[in-house]
Write an enzyme that holds these catalytic residues in place. Structure first.
Site: not given
Length: 270
Positions: A55, A66
């Protein structure tokens, strides 16, 4: 029955894992962290250590979903030269040349869709799936329609906070579902993995032939094993890998990947 997964590489990787009695281990690393050459070498090494699917994080100036570990990784990638679209495309070409495993591009809507980058990645055959965490379900359906002819999957997101009706809508027309084990940003050290078995069962009922993977909070081999014993076809690990990249702990990184992969072998019953 036709298979809902569009991309041949994704389907082949999944079927090969099932034939070995394993689940998939999907590893997230940021493109060009800390520079293109090192990132490429590390990706090859983690594949050899047991990662089945890469990924690939597309560097963002605003990685809002994030946590600090991955945010710093985005910063290193930009500082290391991944600051133009051409540099990113060149890096993706090198990854595709060197690795035979599926490549999933994970990025924010503004960086990947709004910029048109996804169309270039798809046109050159550089990716096998798109993972777009801040896109709405309607956005994902639209992108899927645009890239379906190129046999690129658009991964959809589900979580335990969704009601049954929403989960059914998420599964409708999907090939791959990414189940988030908790709400919040990536890499939260205080996060607890929720009831994955119940979520997996609901998703499986609506998408019996699709690929179901779980991620967020899978920091240890034991948590990877927990996701797999809950019934998922794969586990996605990210912050734990990026943290080792940050500290240049390559041996520790490869050992962690190998230990996580063991958990997909010893606990998988599918």
């Amino acid at each position: 029955m036709s298979h809902p997964i569009l991309n041949p590489r994704n389907l082949e990787a999944w079927q090969a894992a099932k034939e070995r009695g394993e689940a998939l281990l999907i590893g997230y690393l940021i493109a060009g962290d800390p520079n293109a050459e090192e990132a490429l070498d590390v990706m090859q090494e983690i594949v050899e250590a047991g990662i089945d699917i890469i990924e690939l994080g597309i560097p963002s100036r605003e990685p809002k979903l994030d946590g600090p570990i991955i945010q710093r990784g985005h910063g290193r990638a930009f500082a290391g030269g991944m600051d133009t679209e051409e540099a990113l495309l060149a890096h993706c070409r090198q990854i595709r040349e060197r690795l035979s495993v599926p490549i999933w591009a994970m990025g924010y809507k503004a960086d990947v869709v709004g910029s048109g980058l996804y169309l270039k990645l798809v046109a050159e055959g550089l990716i096998d799936a798109l993972v777009l965490p801040d896109c709405s379900l309607e956005d994902m359906v639209q992108v899927q329609q645009e890239v379906a002819g190129a046999e690129v999957d658009v991964v959809r997101f589900a979580n335990g906070g969704m009601d049954d009706e929403t989960l059914v809508r998420v599964c409708d027309g999907a090939g791959i579902i990414y189940a988030m084990s908790y709400a919040g940003t990536t890499g939260d050290p205080m996060a607890n993995v929720t009831d994955l078995s119940g979520l997996c069962a609901k998703l499986r009922a609506s998408l019996p032939d699709g690929m179901l993977v779980s991620g967020f909070g899978l920091r240890t081999p034991e948590k990877v094993g927990q996701a797999i014993t809950s019934g998922f076809d794969g586990a996605v690990v990210g912050s734990a890998l990026v943290a080792r990249r940050e500290n240049d702990e390559k041996d520790s990184l490869y050992r962690l990947v190998a230990e996580m992969k063991m958990e997909t072998m010893t606990t998988h019953e599918g």
